[in-house]
Design a protein around this motif. Structure first.
Motif, PDB file in Angstrom:
ATOM      1  N   GLN A  94      64.143  40.943  43.057  1.00 56.95           N
ATOM      2  CA  GLN A  94      65.047  41.508  42.052  1.00 56.95           C
ATOM      3  C   GLN A  94      64.186  42.081  40.931  1.00 56.95           C
ATOM      4  O   GLN A  94      64.089  41.521  39.843  1.00 56.95           O
ATOM      5  N   TRP A  95      63.549  43.216  41.223  1.00 57.74           N
ATOM      6  CA  TRP A  95      62.527  43.767  40.331  1.00 57.74           C
ATOM      7  C   TRP A  95      63.043  44.104  38.920  1.00 57.74           C
ATOM      8  O   TRP A  95      62.397  43.714  37.940  1.00 57.74           O
ATOM      9  N   PRO A  96      64.153  44.822  38.780  1.00 51.76           N
ATOM     10  CA  PRO A  96      64.611  45.143  37.404  1.00 51.76           C
ATOM     11  C   PRO A  96      64.944  43.889  36.590  1.00 51.76           C
ATOM     12  O   PRO A  96      64.604  43.801  35.403  1.00 51.76           O
ATOM     13  N   GLN A  97      65.589  42.921  37.226  1.00 49.53           N
ATOM     14  CA  GLN A  97      65.933  41.678  36.530  1.00 49.53           C
ATOM     15  C   GLN A  97      64.662  40.905  36.160  1.00 49.53           C
ATOM     16  O   GLN A  97      64.555  40.364  35.053  1.00 49.53           O
ATOM     17  N   ALA A  98      63.707  40.878  37.078  1.00 46.86           N
ATOM     18  CA  ALA A  98      62.442  40.184  36.802  1.00 46.86           C
ATOM     19  C   ALA A  98      61.697  40.872  35.663  1.00 46.86           C
ATOM     20  O   ALA A  98      61.093  40.201  34.815  1.00 46.86           O
ATOM     21  N   ALA A  99      61.756  42.190  35.615  1.00 50.24           N
ATOM     22  CA  ALA A  99      61.096  42.923  34.527  1.00 50.24           C
ATOM     23  C   ALA A  99      61.712  42.541  33.184  1.00 50.24           C
ATOM     24  O   ALA A  99      60.994  42.324  32.197  1.00 50.24           O
ATOM     25  N   ASP A 100      63.029  42.427  33.123  1.00 48.53           N
ATOM     26  CA  ASP A 100      63.679  42.008  31.875  1.00 48.53           C
ATOM     27  C   ASP A 100      63.282  40.576  31.501  1.00 48.53           C
ATOM     28  O   ASP A 100      63.045  40.274  30.336  1.00 48.53           O
ATOM     29  N   THR A 101      63.209  39.710  32.491  1.00 49.21           N
ATOM     30  CA  THR A 101      62.821  38.331  32.226  1.00 49.21           C
ATOM     31  C   THR A 101      61.379  38.267  31.728  1.00 49.21           C
ATOM     32  O   THR A 101      61.065  37.502  30.810  1.00 49.21           O
ATOM     33  N   VAL A 102      60.502  39.089  32.288  1.00 41.56           N
ATOM     34  CA  VAL A 102      59.112  39.130  31.829  1.00 41.56           C
ATOM     35  C   VAL A 102      59.052  39.610  30.379  1.00 41.56           C
ATOM     36  O   VAL A 102      58.276  39.079  29.575  1.00 41.56           O
ATOM     37  N   ARG A 103      59.875  40.560  30.018  1.00 43.76           N
ATOM     38  CA  ARG A 103      59.911  41.015  28.619  1.00 43.76           C
ATOM     39  C   ARG A 103      60.316  39.852  27.697  1.00 43.76           C
ATOM     40  O   ARG A 103      59.762  39.679  26.621  1.00 43.76           O
ATOM     41  N   LYS A 104      61.275  39.069  28.143  1.00 43.73           N
ATOM     42  CA  LYS A 104      61.702  37.905  27.361  1.00 43.73           C
ATOM     43  C   LYS A 104      60.572  36.872  27.279  1.00 43.73           C
ATOM     44  O   LYS A 104      60.321  36.304  26.212  1.00 43.73           O
ATOM     45  N   LEU A 105      59.885  36.662  28.384  1.00 47.98           N
ATOM     46  CA  LEU A 105      58.762  35.728  28.397  1.00 47.98           C
ATOM     47  C   LEU A 105      57.665  36.168  27.439  1.00 47.98           C
ATOM     48  O   LEU A 105      57.048  35.336  26.764  1.00 47.98           O
ATOM     49  N   ARG A 106      57.418  37.461  27.389  1.00 41.85           N
ATOM     50  CA  ARG A 106      56.420  37.980  26.450  1.00 41.85           C
ATOM     51  C   ARG A 106      56.815  37.641  25.014  1.00 41.85           C
ATOM     52  O   ARG A 106      55.969  37.259  24.209  1.00 41.85           O
ATOM     53  N   PHE A 107      58.080  37.801  24.701  1.00 41.83           N
ATOM     54  CA  PHE A 107      58.543  37.478  23.355  1.00 41.83           C
ATOM     55  C   PHE A 107      58.282  36.006  23.055  1.00 41.83           C
ATOM     56  O   PHE A 107      57.732  35.660  22.010  1.00 41.83           O
ATOM     57  N   PHE A 108      58.690  35.117  23.960  1.00 40.43           N
ATOM     58  CA  PHE A 108      58.513  33.684  23.727  1.00 40.43           C
ATOM     59  C   PHE A 108      57.031  33.309  23.655  1.00 40.43           C
ATOM     60  O   PHE A 108      56.647  32.427  22.881  1.00 40.43           O
ATOM     61  N   THR A 109      56.204  33.985  24.429  1.00 38.82           N
ATOM     62  CA  THR A 109      54.765  33.722  24.378  1.00 38.82           C
ATOM     63  C   THR A 109      54.204  34.093  23.011  1.00 38.82           C
ATOM     64  O   THR A 109      53.465  33.318  22.392  1.00 38.82           O
ATOM     65  N   ARG A 110      54.549  35.278  22.523  1.00 38.37           N
ATOM     66  CA  ARG A 110      54.065  35.715  21.201  1.00 38.37           C
ATOM     67  C   ARG A 110      54.609  34.808  20.101  1.00 38.37           C
ATOM     68  O   ARG A 110      53.882  34.458  19.154  1.00 38.37           O
ATOM     69  N   LEU A 111      55.865  34.426  20.199  1.00 40.82           N
ATOM     70  CA  LEU A 111      56.469  33.558  19.191  1.00 40.82           C
ATOM     71  C   LEU A 111      55.778  32.192  19.169  1.00 40.82           C
ATOM     72  O   LEU A 111      55.465  31.658  18.099  1.00 40.82           O
ATOM     73  N   ALA A 112      55.505  31.655  20.350  1.00 40.05           N
ATOM     74  CA  ALA A 112      54.807  30.366  20.428  1.00 40.05           C
ATOM     75  C   ALA A 112      53.394  30.491  19.861  1.00 40.05           C
ATOM     76  O   ALA A 112      52.925  29.594  19.152  1.00 40.05           O
ATOM     77  N   GLU A 113      52.723  31.591  20.165  1.00 34.46           N
ATOM     78  CA  GLU A 113      51.371  31.798  19.625  1.00 34.46           C
ATOM     79  C   GLU A 113      51.407  31.860  18.100  1.00 34.46           C
ATOM     80  O   GLU A 113      50.535  31.294  17.437  1.00 34.46           O
ATOM     81  N   HIS A 114      52.393  32.545  17.551  1.00 37.56           N
ATOM     82  CA  HIS A 114      52.538  32.634  16.092  1.00 37.56           C
ATOM     83  C   HIS A 114      52.771  31.236  15.504  1.00 37.56           C
ATOM     84  O   HIS A 114      52.148  30.861  14.502  1.00 37.56           O
ATOM     85  N   ALA A 115      53.658  30.483  16.118  1.00 34.01           N
ATOM     86  CA  ALA A 115      53.965  29.133  15.624  1.00 34.01           C
ATOM     87  C   ALA A 115      52.753  28.216  15.748  1.00 34.01           C
ATOM     88  O   ALA A 115      52.471  27.423  14.848  1.00 34.01           O
TER      89      ALA A 115
END
Length: 171
Positions: free
Chosen positions: A140-161
């Protein structure tokens, strides 16, 4: 060059990272440029190129998020260079709320709240990792791409915290 092929591994998000590391080290030993120091220039350059590909492949596959991004790139989704905008307004609103929460925690210098915040972020990240693993398995490539975008956000947010936490601990 397909990095899964380079390391003789199946194209899969769920990867045996110990096998990857073993194959990486074996390829590094075999194609290390020092082994080709006395060879003609063309062979030295080829070894250098191969060693660079091995390093690039290992970096792409050794951690889950870059691995997911790489798998998506194999199927036409270049997360790093695309101009795609996420249309999940609920998630976009949640992003704003989470950023505001972190700003409030920072202003108040509330270590306990930061610890809870980081725990929540890491739990959401873990949950999304399970989702993307299933989406990639189901192609499910398009859905996985959206999930990866969300993961990137959480990764950056965790790094900031985490950076904020380290800053506070240095005081």
């Amino acid at each position: 060059m397909n990095f899964f092929t380079l390391f003789d591994l199946p194209e899969s998000f769920t990867l045996d990272t110990s096998s990857l590391a073993e194959r990486y080290q074996a390829l590094q030993r075999r194609y290390h440029p020092d082994n080709f120091a006395t060879q003609p220039e063309a062979e030295r350059l080829q070894a250098l190129t191969t060693a660079a590909n091995i390093n690039q492949g290992y970096q792409a596959l050794r951690k889950p998020l870059p691995r997911a991004e790489y798998i998506l790139s194999l199927h036409g989704f270049d997360i790093n260079n695309e101009q795609h905008t996420m249309h999940d307004t609920e998630f976009l609103m949640a992003q704003l709320t989470l950023r505001e929460t972190l700003e409030t925690i920072e202003q108040q210098q509330d270590g306990e709240a930061l610890t809870r915040f980081l725990g929540d972020i890491k739990q959401q990240h873990k949950s999304l990792m399970s989702v993307v693993a299933q989406q990639l398995a189901d192609q499910q490539w398009p859905q996985a791409a959206d999930t990866v975008r969300k993961l990137r956000f959480f990764t950056r947010l965790a790094e900031h915290a985490e950076a904020l936490e380290e800053k506070w601990l240095d005081f």
